[in-house]
Design an enzyme around this catalytic site. Sequence first.
Site, mmCIF file in Angstrom:
data_model
loop_
_atom_site.group_PDB
_atom_site.id
_atom_site.type_symbol
_atom_site.label_atom_id
_atom_site.label_comp_id
_atom_site.label_asym_id
_atom_site.label_seq_id
_atom_site.Cartn_x
_atom_site.Cartn_y
_atom_site.Cartn_z
ATOM 1 N N SER A 47 0.832 -1.213 0.000
ATOM 2 C CA SER A 47 0.000 0.000 0.000
ATOM 3 C C SER A 47 0.862 1.257 0.000
ATOM 4 C CB SER A 47 -0.878 0.049 1.252
ATOM 5 O OG SER A 47 -1.885 -0.915 1.176
ATOM 6 N N ARG A 91 1.485 4.266 -3.101
ATOM 7 C CA ARG A 91 1.273 5.691 -2.814
ATOM 8 C C ARG A 91 2.557 6.487 -3.024
ATOM 9 N NH1 ARG A 91 -2.425 2.686 -0.362
ATOM 10 N NH2 ARG A 91 -4.362 3.572 0.459
ATOM 11 N N ARG A 121 -13.708 -6.101 -10.748
ATOM 12 C CA ARG A 121 -13.710 -5.356 -9.473
ATOM 13 C C ARG A 121 -14.384 -3.994 -9.625
ATOM 14 N NH1 ARG A 121 -8.211 -5.946 -6.379
ATOM 15 N NH2 ARG A 121 -9.602 -5.272 -4.694
ATOM 16 N N SER A 147 -13.465 2.102 2.983
ATOM 17 C CA SER A 147 -12.491 1.827 1.920
ATOM 18 C C SER A 147 -11.410 2.890 1.884
ATOM 19 C CB SER A 147 -13.188 1.763 0.552
ATOM 20 O OG SER A 147 -12.197 1.742 -0.465
ATOM 21 N N GLN A 153 -9.132 2.914 -0.275
ATOM 22 C CA GLN A 153 -8.869 3.250 -1.674
ATOM 23 C C GLN A 153 -9.776 4.392 -2.123
ATOM 24 O OE1 GLN A 153 -9.291 -0.544 -3.639
ATOM 25 N NE2 GLN A 153 -7.260 -1.220 -3.012
ATOM 26 N N ASP A 169 -7.204 -7.530 4.970
ATOM 27 C CA ASP A 169 -6.409 -8.438 4.133
ATOM 28 C C ASP A 169 -5.934 -9.666 4.909
ATOM 29 O OD1 ASP A 169 -6.812 -6.773 1.998
ATOM 30 O OD2 ASP A 169 -4.937 -5.675 2.262
ATOM 31 N N ARG A 188 -12.970 -13.734 -1.815
ATOM 32 C CA ARG A 188 -12.163 -14.412 -0.787
ATOM 33 C C ARG A 188 -13.018 -15.192 0.214
ATOM 34 N NH1 ARG A 188 -7.403 -9.914 -0.032
ATOM 35 N NH2 ARG A 188 -6.238 -10.579 -1.867
ATOM 36 N N ARG A 219 -3.044 -13.783 -2.028
ATOM 37 C CA ARG A 219 -3.201 -14.099 -0.599
ATOM 38 C C ARG A 219 -3.743 -15.527 -0.402
ATOM 39 N NH1 ARG A 219 -1.294 -9.483 1.377
ATOM 40 N NH2 ARG A 219 -2.062 -7.560 0.463
#
Length: 442
Positions: A23, A27, A127, A171, A173, A329, A360, A401
Amino acid sequence: MSSVRFEPAGSLRGRLHPPPDKSISHRAALIGAMAEGRTRVYRYLDSADTRSTLGAIEAVGAGVSIISSDDRGGLEVDVEGVGLRGPSGAGIDVGNAGTLIRLMPGWLAGQAAGEWSLDGDDSIRGRPVDRVMEPLRQMGAEIECRDGRLPPLVVRGSELRGIDYELPMASAQVKSCLLIAGLLAEGETTVREPVPTRDHTERMLAAAGARLRRDGDAITVSPAERLEPAEIPVPGDLSSAAFFLAAALIVPGSELWLEGTGLNKTRMGLLSVLSAMGVEMEQGSVGGKGIAVEDIGEAGGESFGTLHATSSALRGTEVTPEQVPRAIDELPLVALLGCFAEGETFVRGAGELRRKESDRIAGVVEGLGGLGAEIEAAEDGFRVHGGGLRGGEIDARGDHRLAMLGAIAGLASREGVEVHGFDAVKVSYPGFERDLRLLLSC
Ligand code: S3P
């Protein structure tokens, strides 16, 4: 498709520097590209996802020079920024990177002119991007996507105005996208979050000179003329370290030191869940059993430290919706830990898991179920009953993952696990298997 087998393990022992945080790396590249001048990133994550972000900023005109690489998955990278209002029009391939396709439109939407298309692999095409498209449109952005919901996205530069926006889901994001767009808007932009999510964007924008303030659940950003370049050190990724943390807890006789791991409070939900599962937690000392946090430091506005983990008895717990964003996550690992806990482990309010690199909830429930777990799915979570794992085969479903989850499940199982599609690990942790085998032979 690559298949790799993970046999039941004696124990894991030794020290490991987990790879740099994904992450924070995304950025650092994006904000470096938005700054004027040269940003140097120390320990930028070398993975498929974060390489996509380097490709994306190059496509809009930023300079990227890889100065050196270390043997722990880190790159030293110089980013020559194009400035907040400088990106040139382009077609951008985001690969598998959800963070990239959600954050970058915030920057592009506020340009005076230009057109950009953003697309990626099959997983990205499933997504949702309406979560950023809708609030950006409220700000005046010109954006279109497929079926009003999915990539590819087309963004045309236009004048933006600040809004006050309440996120319909937790979120980081979406929050980050809107804060970045707010730098280019007229007036202030406020984002309200239902539950705190990772705050790396706020920290990094503030370090680059942007004006942000937090008031309770609201973060407000002011328009900016320019961003200043910076030196950005990237800590180890707690979400990658978490696989070894879980392995140390459930493989008897293990003892691991996970050094230089990022300890941002908005990412530490797994540790609270582990504490509720009966794992002893200590700070600043060499622990006996459980987890001790040692050698805590701070760099570039982020804290980091060593997680010292030893095997531990676990009991089942309930993970509530409020705990979910800080551990989002790591929830697949909570399911695995639940297989080795006494009693039942129950996760609720985690419907977002269905919209990650794969669904997931389905991947974890069908995957661990196929290895002998007593586990059942709910629409927004799962319930698992402790009883160990037999072993067998698991499909990573193209999700990094889930591939790493299968590997750790194999070590703790009675008969071993074959992970199909194991090469998905390249998305966040290309050196995962090498690091794991080193700890097994120590
Ligand atoms: C991320 C935020 C989280 C997380 C993802 C990375 C980020 O997603 O699941 O792996 O870097 O901002 P959401 O913000 O969609 O919950």
